[in-house]
Design a protein around this motif. Structure first.
Motif, mmCIF file in Angstrom:
data_model
loop_
_atom_site.group_PDB
_atom_site.id
_atom_site.type_symbol
_atom_site.label_atom_id
_atom_site.label_comp_id
_atom_site.label_asym_id
_atom_site.label_seq_id
_atom_site.Cartn_x
_atom_site.Cartn_y
_atom_site.Cartn_z
ATOM 1 N N GLU A 147 1.077 -1.274 0.098
ATOM 2 C CA GLU A 147 -0.104 -0.088 0.014
ATOM 3 C C GLU A 147 0.724 1.270 -0.026
ATOM 4 O O GLU A 147 0.547 2.291 -0.705
ATOM 5 C CB GLU A 147 -0.995 0.098 1.155
ATOM 6 C CG GLU A 147 -2.042 -1.033 1.161
ATOM 7 C CD GLU A 147 -1.421 -2.533 1.649
ATOM 8 O OE1 GLU A 147 -0.310 -2.312 2.391
ATOM 9 O OE2 GLU A 147 -2.359 -3.422 1.404
ATOM 10 N N SER A 148 1.844 1.392 0.639
ATOM 11 C CA SER A 148 2.777 2.297 0.837
ATOM 12 C C SER A 148 3.506 2.726 -0.524
ATOM 13 O O SER A 148 3.564 3.809 -0.948
ATOM 14 C CB SER A 148 3.695 2.198 1.893
ATOM 15 O OG SER A 148 3.221 2.337 3.295
ATOM 16 N N ILE A 149 4.049 1.562 -1.003
ATOM 17 C CA ILE A 149 4.645 1.736 -2.348
ATOM 18 C C ILE A 149 3.604 2.291 -3.568
ATOM 19 O O ILE A 149 3.920 3.241 -4.194
ATOM 20 C CB ILE A 149 5.162 0.312 -2.895
ATOM 21 C CG1 ILE A 149 6.231 0.045 -1.906
ATOM 22 C CG2 ILE A 149 5.778 0.641 -4.317
ATOM 23 C CD1 ILE A 149 7.140 -1.322 -2.259
ATOM 24 N N ASP A 150 2.262 1.788 -3.525
ATOM 25 C CA ASP A 150 1.374 2.178 -4.426
ATOM 26 C C ASP A 150 0.982 3.785 -4.101
ATOM 27 O O ASP A 150 0.734 4.402 -5.010
ATOM 28 C CB ASP A 150 0.037 1.240 -4.319
ATOM 29 C CG ASP A 150 0.443 -0.001 -5.317
ATOM 30 O OD1 ASP A 150 1.471 0.114 -6.029
ATOM 31 O OD2 ASP A 150 -0.452 -0.783 -5.145
ATOM 32 N N GLU A 151 0.898 4.113 -2.841
ATOM 33 C CA GLU A 151 0.626 5.652 -2.615
ATOM 34 C C GLU A 151 1.852 6.435 -3.112
ATOM 35 O O GLU A 151 1.657 7.407 -3.618
ATOM 36 C CB GLU A 151 0.491 5.720 -1.170
ATOM 37 C CG GLU A 151 -0.653 5.219 -0.550
ATOM 38 C CD GLU A 151 -0.860 5.487 1.129
ATOM 39 O OE1 GLU A 151 -0.065 6.173 1.658
ATOM 40 O OE2 GLU A 151 -1.799 4.468 1.525
ATOM 41 N N GLU A 152 3.085 6.007 -3.025
ATOM 42 C CA GLU A 152 4.360 6.681 -3.399
ATOM 43 C C GLU A 152 4.155 6.699 -4.878
ATOM 44 O O GLU A 152 4.457 7.967 -5.472
ATOM 45 C CB GLU A 152 5.558 5.794 -2.747
ATOM 46 C CG GLU A 152 6.769 6.737 -2.987
ATOM 47 C CD GLU A 152 6.662 8.203 -2.374
ATOM 48 O OE1 GLU A 152 7.422 9.160 -3.114
ATOM 49 O OE2 GLU A 152 6.432 8.353 -1.213
ATOM 50 N N LEU A 153 3.780 5.498 -5.558
ATOM 51 C CA LEU A 153 3.857 5.716 -7.117
ATOM 52 C C LEU A 153 2.697 6.661 -7.436
ATOM 53 O O LEU A 153 2.852 7.370 -8.486
ATOM 54 C CB LEU A 153 3.570 4.226 -7.677
ATOM 55 C CG LEU A 153 4.463 3.398 -7.433
ATOM 56 C CD1 LEU A 153 4.004 1.780 -7.720
ATOM 57 C CD2 LEU A 153 5.787 3.592 -8.615
#
Length: 69
Positions: free
Chosen positions: A35-41
């Motif tokens: 979830e954090s990586i997708d938010e950053e993306l």
């Protein structure tokens, strides 16, 4: 998921190398969190890669009841 796996997924999804490097550094510091990586993306203008929002999936897109002969 390993750092190499994360990097590979972002590469095949056309994430710029600079963004990949920065996101990899975040993963090294805080660990893998889809979830954090997708938010950053998404902050950087990319689509989600590591999570699926099933509420947004249209069943017509997933299932094709028509058979071609």
């Amino acid at each position: 998921m390993t750092i190499a796996d994360i990097e590979f997924e972002m590469n095949i999804n056309d994430v710029m190398e600079k963004d990949i490097s920065e996101i990899i550094e975040i993963c090294k510091k805080s660990g893998f969190n889809a979830e954090s990586i997708d938010e950053e993306l998404q902050k950087r203008g990319y689509a989600k890669i590591f999570t699926i929002d099933y509420d947004d999936v249209n069943d017509d897109d997933v299932y094709d009841d028509e058979w071609e002969d």
